[in-house]
Design an enzyme around this catalytic site. Structure first.
Site, mmCIF file in Angstrom:
data_model
loop_
_atom_site.group_PDB
_atom_site.id
_atom_site.type_symbol
_atom_site.label_atom_id
_atom_site.label_comp_id
_atom_site.label_asym_id
_atom_site.label_seq_id
_atom_site.Cartn_x
_atom_site.Cartn_y
_atom_site.Cartn_z
ATOM 1 C CD GLU A 38 -3.059 -0.552 0.015
ATOM 2 O OE1 GLU A 38 -3.056 -0.193 -1.184
ATOM 3 O OE2 GLU A 38 -3.659 -1.564 0.421
ATOM 4 C CG HIS A 39 -0.060 4.809 0.667
ATOM 5 N ND1 HIS A 39 -0.561 5.969 0.122
ATOM 6 C CD2 HIS A 39 -1.048 4.304 1.437
ATOM 7 C CE1 HIS A 39 -1.799 6.162 0.568
ATOM 8 N NE2 HIS A 39 -2.118 5.166 1.359
ATOM 9 C CB SER A 80 -12.253 7.027 -9.182
ATOM 10 O OG SER A 80 -11.239 6.638 -8.332
ATOM 11 C CG ASP A 129 -6.261 2.309 -7.349
ATOM 12 O OD1 ASP A 129 -5.568 1.470 -6.750
ATOM 13 O OD2 ASP A 129 -6.689 3.346 -6.808
HETATM 14 C C1 GLA Z 1 -5.126 4.806 -3.917
HETATM 15 C C2 GLA Z 1 -4.336 5.219 -5.146
HETATM 16 C C3 GLA Z 1 -3.320 4.154 -5.551
HETATM 17 C C4 GLA Z 1 -2.473 3.722 -4.358
HETATM 18 C C5 GLA Z 1 -3.352 3.411 -3.151
HETATM 19 C C6 GLA Z 1 -2.542 3.129 -1.922
HETATM 20 O O1 GLA Z 1 -5.944 3.706 -4.202
HETATM 21 O O2 GLA Z 1 -5.191 5.472 -6.224
HETATM 22 O O3 GLA Z 1 -2.515 4.623 -6.592
HETATM 23 O O4 GLA Z 1 -1.496 4.675 -4.057
HETATM 24 O O5 GLA Z 1 -4.239 4.467 -2.862
HETATM 25 O O6 GLA Z 1 -1.798 1.970 -2.070
#
Ligand code: GLA
Length: 388
Positions: free
Chosen positions: A34-35, A128, A173
């Site tokens: 994540e991130h 989205s 995503d």
């Molecule tokens: C959101 C962003 C992704 C990613 C996640 C965290 O979903 O759109 O690009 O950074 O947060 O992992």
């Protein structure tokens, strides 16, 4: 997935009675990582069996888009050549992706579109990105002879977020929504963009999301601040090591992070500390999955939750409570999923504990917050496609 006839009936009713083509794109889960995407690291997403479905047809005008958001019952016309574009946030995804597809050489003209979704909004499941990739898939087909590659559609979706929606997101995503494959998670190296499909059928375990229903809203949110913190740390390290090449935190070591600690300050340091840890955890999870070692996978998920909550500070009270409930119930792994600031936890739970966990989490969460969390059983589905 939704029913094509449902979307079609609205398309016919709200426009001129003619049918168009129907496209679908999924939301996503992310097992771990994540991130890390905008930090050049690894992510481990999969598409789900829920998403966005849109019927679309060229309407013969130069640039008039006639759009209907079925779930919101909101009908809007706007012009692609209007530099301001529409104000409604849902319409900005259509406007943005159309302009980004034009940049890729697709001669997008006026079109009619009606769309609906069954991926919960604001739950951290990328509704989205599902919109962007669904609309991109349709525009590529209708105006572009399908010449735009899948990767370019991923990047066009990301650019839509950056340029029209105010979220400086990474590529996870949109990637998951475009490239998803039923039954498979995908390990993506966000720096090289190489990826592999990982068949994911954990024998004796289930993956389930618990949606806190705390709305996660990334636009104009501290999401962009987190990204800035990471970039500040990279800049500080690059300055100290002019001999090296430092583009993202992926290129930085723990020692280098320590060297700049005082200079960047505790907040940026702690955020970068989470990212370096997360980078290692994704790789550890890949190894563990290859060995069928779900206990290690689960332990890493808990570590990620801790980091997202205490270091990256993107959790909230409700999600921390859902994580505690998972622990109490002996759930193998649990963590906040997606960007944070609300949304879901993802839980890896032994099949024999599933019913007890769900019942206990629903009852205790409702007693504390006045509503039950929404239970979403994960089915890993296919990516963007034309349905008819
Ligand atoms: C959101 C962003 C992704 C990613 C996640 C965290 O979903 O759109 O690009 O950074 O947060 O992992």
């Amino acid at each position: 997935m939704m029913d094509i006839e449902f979307v079609r009936s609205r398309f016919i009713k709200h426009f001129d009675g003619k049918t168009g083509n129907v496209y679908a794109s999924p939301g996503r889960i992310n097992l771990i990582g994540e991130h890390t995407d905008y930090n050049g690291g690894f992510v481990f997403p999969g598409a789900v069996d829920k998403g966005i479905m849109a019927e679309m047809r060229a309407n013969g005008t130069e640039d008039t888009v006639m759009a209907y958001a079925i779930d919101l019952k909101d009908r809007l016309d706007f012009h692609l050549n209007d530099p301001a574009g529409p104000k409604a946030s849902w319409a900005r995804y259509i406007y943005g992706i159309a302009l980004e597809m034009r940049k890729l050489g697709v001669p997008v003209k006026g079109f009619n579109i009606a769309f609906a979704g069954d991926v919960p909004l604001g739950a951290g499941m990328s509704s989205s990105a599902a919109m962007e990739s669904c609309f991109a898939c349709g525009l590529n087909d209708i105006f572009g002879e399908n010449k735009v590659s899948q990767w370019d559609m991923v990047l066009a979706g990301q650019a839509t977020e950056h340029n029209y929606c105010g979220v400086n997101c990474g590529i996870m995503d949109q990637f998951a929504s475009v490239f998803g494959k039923a039954g498979c998670l995908m390990r993506l190296d966000c720096r090289s963009r190489e990826f592999e499909y990982f068949p994911f059928k954990p024998d004796g375990y289930k993956l389930v999301l618990l949606n806190s229903k705390v709305k996660h809203e990334l636009a104009g949110s501290p999401y962009n601040d987190r990204r800035n913190s990471c970039e500040n740390v990279v800049k500080a390290i690059a300055k100290k090591h002019p001999e090296g090449k430092f583009e993202t935190l992926r290129d930085c070591t723990w020692e280098q992070l320590e060297e700049v600690r005082a200079e960047v300050g505790e907040e940026d340091y702690t955020r970068a500390h989470f990212v370096l840890g997360e980078k290692d955890r994704v790789l550890a999870v890949c190894d563990a999955l290859l060995e069928g070692d779900y206990e290690t996978v689960g332990q890493k998920m808990y570590e990620t939750h801790y980091g997202l909550s205490k270091e990256y500070e993107v959790s909230c009270e409700e999600l921390d409570y859902l994580n505690d409930l998972a622990k109490e119930n002996g759930v193998t792994g649990s963590r906040i999923m997606g960007g944070g600031f609300g949304g879901c936890t993802i839980n890896l739970v032994r099949a024999d504990l599933y019913n007890k966990f769900i019942a206990d989490a629903k009852a205790k969460f409702a007693a504390k917050y006045g509503h039950e969390p929404e239970v979403i059983d994960v089915v890993i589905g296919d990516g963007s496609r034309k349905l008819c």
